[in-house]
Design a protein around this motif. Structure first.
Motif, PDB file in Angstrom:
ATOM      1  N   PRO A   1       0.824  -1.224   0.000  1.00  0.00           N
ATOM      2  CA  PRO A   1       0.000   0.000   0.000  1.00  0.00           C
ATOM      3  C   PRO A   1       0.850   1.264   0.000  1.00  0.00           C
ATOM      4  CG  PRO A   1      -0.882  -1.604   1.542  1.00  0.00           C
ATOM      5  CD  PRO A   1       0.437  -2.150   1.066  1.00  0.00           C
ATOM      6  N   GLY A   2       0.540   2.178  -0.925  1.00  0.00           N
ATOM      7  CA  GLY A   2       1.229   3.461  -0.974  1.00  0.00           C
ATOM      8  C   GLY A   2       2.623   3.416  -1.557  1.00  0.00           C
ATOM      9  N   MET A   3       3.067   2.240  -2.013  1.00  0.00           N
ATOM     10  CA  MET A   3       4.445   2.143  -2.505  1.00  0.00           C
ATOM     11  C   MET A   3       4.529   1.657  -3.943  1.00  0.00           C
ATOM     12  SD  MET A   3       6.457   0.864   0.858  1.00  0.00           S
ATOM     13  CE  MET A   3       7.960   1.623   0.268  1.00  0.00           C
ATOM     14  N   GLY A   4       3.411   1.490  -4.592  1.00  0.00           N
ATOM     15  CA  GLY A   4       3.466   1.040  -5.974  1.00  0.00           C
ATOM     16  C   GLY A   4       4.044  -0.359  -6.078  1.00  0.00           C
ATOM     17  N   LEU A   5       4.659  -0.631  -7.202  1.00  0.00           N
ATOM     18  CA  LEU A   5       5.289  -1.926  -7.421  1.00  0.00           C
ATOM     19  C   LEU A   5       6.794  -1.738  -7.303  1.00  0.00           C
ATOM     20  CD1 LEU A   5       2.610  -1.992  -9.430  1.00  0.00           C
ATOM     21  CD2 LEU A   5       3.578  -4.202  -9.964  1.00  0.00           C
ATOM     22  N   ARG A   6       7.402  -2.621  -6.552  1.00  0.00           N
ATOM     23  CA  ARG A   6       8.861  -2.567  -6.411  1.00  0.00           C
ATOM     24  C   ARG A   6       9.456  -3.841  -6.965  1.00  0.00           C
ATOM     25  NH1 ARG A   6      10.001  -1.274  -0.303  1.00  0.00           N
ATOM     26  NH2 ARG A   6       8.187  -2.636  -0.045  1.00  0.00           N
ATOM     27  N   LEU A   7      10.490  -3.673  -7.775  1.00  0.00           N
ATOM     28  CA  LEU A   7      11.116  -4.796  -8.454  1.00  0.00           C
ATOM     29  C   LEU A   7      11.989  -5.577  -7.487  1.00  0.00           C
ATOM     30  CD1 LEU A   7      11.604  -6.168 -11.227  1.00  0.00           C
ATOM     31  CD2 LEU A   7      13.538  -4.594 -11.517  1.00  0.00           C
ATOM     32  N   ILE A   8      11.757  -6.873  -7.418  1.00  0.00           N
ATOM     33  CA  ILE A   8      12.543  -7.729  -6.529  1.00  0.00           C
ATOM     34  C   ILE A   8      13.736  -8.300  -7.291  1.00  0.00           C
ATOM     35  CG2 ILE A   8      12.494  -9.732  -4.998  1.00  0.00           C
ATOM     36  CD1 ILE A   8       9.426  -9.395  -4.881  1.00  0.00           C
TER      37      ILE A   8
ATOM     38  N   TYR B   1      -3.900   3.858 -11.109  1.00  0.00           N
ATOM     39  CA  TYR B   1      -3.106   4.071 -12.312  1.00  0.00           C
ATOM     40  C   TYR B   1      -1.646   4.287 -11.923  1.00  0.00           C
ATOM     41  CZ  TYR B   1      -7.489   4.546 -14.801  1.00  0.00           C
ATOM     42  OH  TYR B   1      -8.725   4.291 -15.352  1.00  0.00           O
ATOM     43  N   PHE B   2      -0.774   3.548 -12.588  1.00  0.00           N
ATOM     44  CA  PHE B   2       0.652   3.619 -12.304  1.00  0.00           C
ATOM     45  C   PHE B   2       1.394   4.195 -13.495  1.00  0.00           C
ATOM     46  CE2 PHE B   2       0.880   1.410  -8.333  1.00  0.00           C
ATOM     47  CZ  PHE B   2      -0.166   0.496  -8.353  1.00  0.00           C
ATOM     48  N   CYS B   3       2.291   5.106 -13.202  1.00  0.00           N
ATOM     49  CA  CYS B   3       3.248   5.609 -14.167  1.00  0.00           C
ATOM     50  C   CYS B   3       4.558   4.866 -13.923  1.00  0.00           C
ATOM     51  CB  CYS B   3       3.423   7.121 -13.955  1.00  0.00           C
ATOM     52  SG  CYS B   3       4.572   7.940 -15.057  1.00  0.00           S
ATOM     53  N   ALA B   4       5.296   4.548 -14.975  1.00  0.00           N
ATOM     54  CA  ALA B   4       6.537   3.800 -14.817  1.00  0.00           C
ATOM     55  C   ALA B   4       7.601   4.338 -15.767  1.00  0.00           C
ATOM     56  CB  ALA B   4       6.302   2.313 -15.071  1.00  0.00           C
TER      57      ALA B   4
ATOM     58  N   GLY C   1      19.999  -4.868 -19.541  1.00  0.00           N
ATOM     59  CA  GLY C   1      19.007  -4.233 -20.413  1.00  0.00           C
ATOM     60  C   GLY C   1      18.405  -3.009 -19.766  1.00  0.00           C
ATOM     61  N   PHE C   2      17.180  -3.082 -19.402  1.00  0.00           N
ATOM     62  CA  PHE C   2      16.490  -1.941 -18.795  1.00  0.00           C
ATOM     63  C   PHE C   2      15.880  -2.349 -17.465  1.00  0.00           C
ATOM     64  CE2 PHE C   2      16.065   1.669 -21.760  1.00  0.00           C
ATOM     65  CZ  PHE C   2      16.800   1.152 -22.814  1.00  0.00           C
ATOM     66  N   LYS C   3      15.763  -1.358 -16.565  1.00  0.00           N
ATOM     67  CA  LYS C   3      15.104  -1.568 -15.288  1.00  0.00           C
ATOM     68  C   LYS C   3      13.920  -0.626 -15.213  1.00  0.00           C
ATOM     69  CE  LYS C   3      17.722  -2.403 -11.795  1.00  0.00           C
ATOM     70  NZ  LYS C   3      18.646  -2.293 -10.646  1.00  0.00           N
ATOM     71  N   THR C   4      12.804  -1.150 -14.747  1.00  0.00           N
ATOM     72  CA  THR C   4      11.577  -0.352 -14.671  1.00  0.00           C
ATOM     73  C   THR C   4      11.267   0.009 -13.234  1.00  0.00           C
ATOM     74  OG1 THR C   4      10.711  -1.448 -16.641  1.00  0.00           O
ATOM     75  CG2 THR C   4       9.121  -0.308 -15.235  1.00  0.00           C
ATOM     76  N   ILE C   5      10.992   1.278 -13.025  1.00  0.00           N
ATOM     77  CA  ILE C   5      10.578   1.780 -11.716  1.00  0.00           C
ATOM     78  C   ILE C   5       9.161   2.304 -11.832  1.00  0.00           C
ATOM     79  CG2 ILE C   5      11.002   3.494  -9.919  1.00  0.00           C
ATOM     80  CD1 ILE C   5      13.098   1.387  -9.933  1.00  0.00           C
ATOM     81  N   PHE C   6       8.322   1.898 -10.888  1.00  0.00           N
ATOM     82  CA  PHE C   6       6.933   2.340 -10.870  1.00  0.00           C
ATOM     83  C   PHE C   6       6.736   3.447  -9.843  1.00  0.00           C
ATOM     84  CE2 PHE C   6       4.387  -0.664 -13.395  1.00  0.00           C
ATOM     85  CZ  PHE C   6       5.361  -1.579 -13.730  1.00  0.00           C
ATOM     86  N   GLY C   7       5.826   4.350 -10.155  1.00  0.00           N
ATOM     87  CA  GLY C   7       5.375   5.295  -9.153  1.00  0.00           C
ATOM     88  C   GLY C   7       4.461   4.610  -8.154  1.00  0.00           C
ATOM     89  N   ALA C   8       4.084   5.344  -7.113  1.00  0.00           N
ATOM     90  CA  ALA C   8       3.257   4.760  -6.050  1.00  0.00           C
ATOM     91  C   ALA C   8       1.809   4.571  -6.468  1.00  0.00           C
ATOM     92  CB  ALA C   8       3.331   5.626  -4.804  1.00  0.00           C
ATOM     93  N   GLY C   9       1.423   5.169  -7.579  1.00  0.00           N
ATOM     94  CA  GLY C   9       0.073   4.986  -8.083  1.00  0.00           C
ATOM     95  C   GLY C   9      -0.878   6.077  -7.625  1.00  0.00           C
ATOM     96  N   THR C  10      -1.893   6.313  -8.446  1.00  0.00           N
ATOM     97  CA  THR C  10      -2.985   7.232  -8.111  1.00  0.00           C
ATOM     98  C   THR C  10      -4.278   6.449  -8.187  1.00  0.00           C
ATOM     99  OG1 THR C  10      -1.854   9.183  -8.985  1.00  0.00           O
ATOM    100  CG2 THR C  10      -4.257   9.297  -8.780  1.00  0.00           C
ATOM    101  N   ARG C  11      -5.019   6.450  -7.083  1.00  0.00           N
ATOM    102  CA  ARG C  11      -6.307   5.745  -7.064  1.00  0.00           C
ATOM    103  C   ARG C  11      -7.383   6.725  -7.529  1.00  0.00           C
ATOM    104  NH1 ARG C  11      -8.041   1.103  -4.779  1.00  0.00           N
ATOM    105  NH2 ARG C  11      -6.055   0.873  -3.684  1.00  0.00           N
ATOM    106  N   LEU C  12      -8.073   6.361  -8.578  1.00  0.00           N
ATOM    107  CA  LEU C  12      -9.140   7.196  -9.139  1.00  0.00           C
ATOM    108  C   LEU C  12     -10.495   6.585  -8.824  1.00  0.00           C
ATOM    109  CD1 LEU C  12     -10.133   9.520 -10.970  1.00  0.00           C
ATOM    110  CD2 LEU C  12      -9.898   7.950 -12.911  1.00  0.00           C
ATOM    111  N   PHE C  13     -11.348   7.380  -8.191  1.00  0.00           N
ATOM    112  CA  PHE C  13     -12.729   6.983  -7.949  1.00  0.00           C
ATOM    113  C   PHE C  13     -13.607   7.817  -8.874  1.00  0.00           C
ATOM    114  CE2 PHE C  13     -12.138   4.426  -4.204  1.00  0.00           C
ATOM    115  CZ  PHE C  13     -11.053   4.972  -3.539  1.00  0.00           C
ATOM    116  N   VAL C  14     -14.421   7.154  -9.662  1.00  0.00           N
ATOM    117  CA  VAL C  14     -15.387   7.856 -10.498  1.00  0.00           C
ATOM    118  C   VAL C  14     -16.777   7.478 -10.008  1.00  0.00           C
ATOM    119  CG1 VAL C  14     -16.249   8.263 -12.821  1.00  0.00           C
ATOM    120  CG2 VAL C  14     -13.819   7.766 -12.470  1.00  0.00           C
ATOM    121  N   LYS C  15     -17.492   8.495  -9.520  1.00  0.00           N
ATOM    122  CA  LYS C  15     -18.810   8.240  -8.942  1.00  0.00           C
ATOM    123  C   LYS C  15     -19.884   8.506  -9.966  1.00  0.00           C
ATOM    124  CE  LYS C  15     -17.608  11.065  -5.604  1.00  0.00           C
ATOM    125  NZ  LYS C  15     -17.581  11.874  -4.357  1.00  0.00           N
TER     126      LYS C  15
END
Lengths: 113, 116
Positions: free
Chosen positions: A39-46, B90-93, B101-115
């Motif tokens: 929660p709150g940390m997104g996905l972290r690569l292991i 929604y995650f930005c990476a 090769g390449f390493k991918t880092i994800f943001g913590a995400g934004t939770r969107l609620f549509v009512k």
């Protein structure tokens, strides 16, 4: 078309127990990945495997080991589970380890008591 | 070091409103790739878009559009006329070069609620 398959979907362990999470893909992808989602940390690569026969550490490798068994399969092992490893684990694959989007499994929800 | 910041933890909108999800990244590489993924309540992650660092053209796909600005290191995502089915995290990476090769880092995400 199954895509990326993870087993099991749910698991409860006691502290100190060991466990292997299985992942298989049927898309002939070269690269595979293990992430944890907290929660709150997104996905972290292991760990990730850019190609069959290679594995490399990601952001949070401590406490985990991986095996790229063949091109299709990439397993994640917890040798001595700790409560801090309670998380949702996702396996992913991509055509290669470059700019290709990753395809994810449905996740494994792991609780360690 | 690479970093992805999604400052909006949660956003709540009413159906048909437009909403923009922010993504700011840090990287030292000149060649890198940016992604957006959607995680609906069912839990799976779904790829939405990829953009490379040399292509600053904005993209529109139906109600979705993406604004990539290297000058501000941002890759924002706008949903026009939001629908309840857009409710998700929604995650930005960011992917940049690394061992093998390449390493991918994800943001913590934004939770969107549509009512409705």
């Amino acid at each position: 078309n199954a895509g990326v398959t993870q087993t099991p979907k749910f698991q409860v362990l006691k502290t100190g127990q060991s466990m292997t999470l299985q992942c298989a893909q049927d898309m002939n992808h070269n690269s595979m990945y293990w992430y944890r989602q907290d929660p709150g940390m997104g996905l972290r690569l292991i760990y990730y495997s850019a190609s069959e026969g290679t594995t490399d550490k990601g952001e949070v490798p401590n406490g985990y080991n991986v095996s790229r068994l063949n091109k299709r399969e990439f397993s994640l092992r917890l040798e001595s589970a700790a409560p801090s490893q309670t998380s949702v684990y996702f396996c992913a694959s991509s055509r290669d380890n470059s700019n290709q989007p990753q395809h994810f499994g449905d996740g494994t929800r792991l609780s360690i008591l | 070091a690479q970093k992805v910041t999604q400052a909006q933890t949660e956003i709540s909108v009413v159906e048909k409103e437009d909403v923009t999800l922010d993504c700011v990244y840090e990287t030292r590489d000149t060649t890198y790739y940016l992604f957006w993924y959607k995680q609906p309540p069912s839990g799976e992650l779904v790829f939405l878009i990829r953009r490379n660092s040399f292509d600053e053209q904005n993209e529109i796909s139906g109600r979705y559009s993406w604004n990539f600005q290297k000058s501000t290191s941002s890759f924002n995502f706008t949903i026009t006329a939001s629908q309840v089915v857009d409710s998700a995290v929604y995650f930005c990476a960011l992917s940049e070069s690394a061992t093998g090769g390449f390493k991918t880092i994800f943001g913590a995400g934004t939770r969107l609620f549509v009512k409705a």
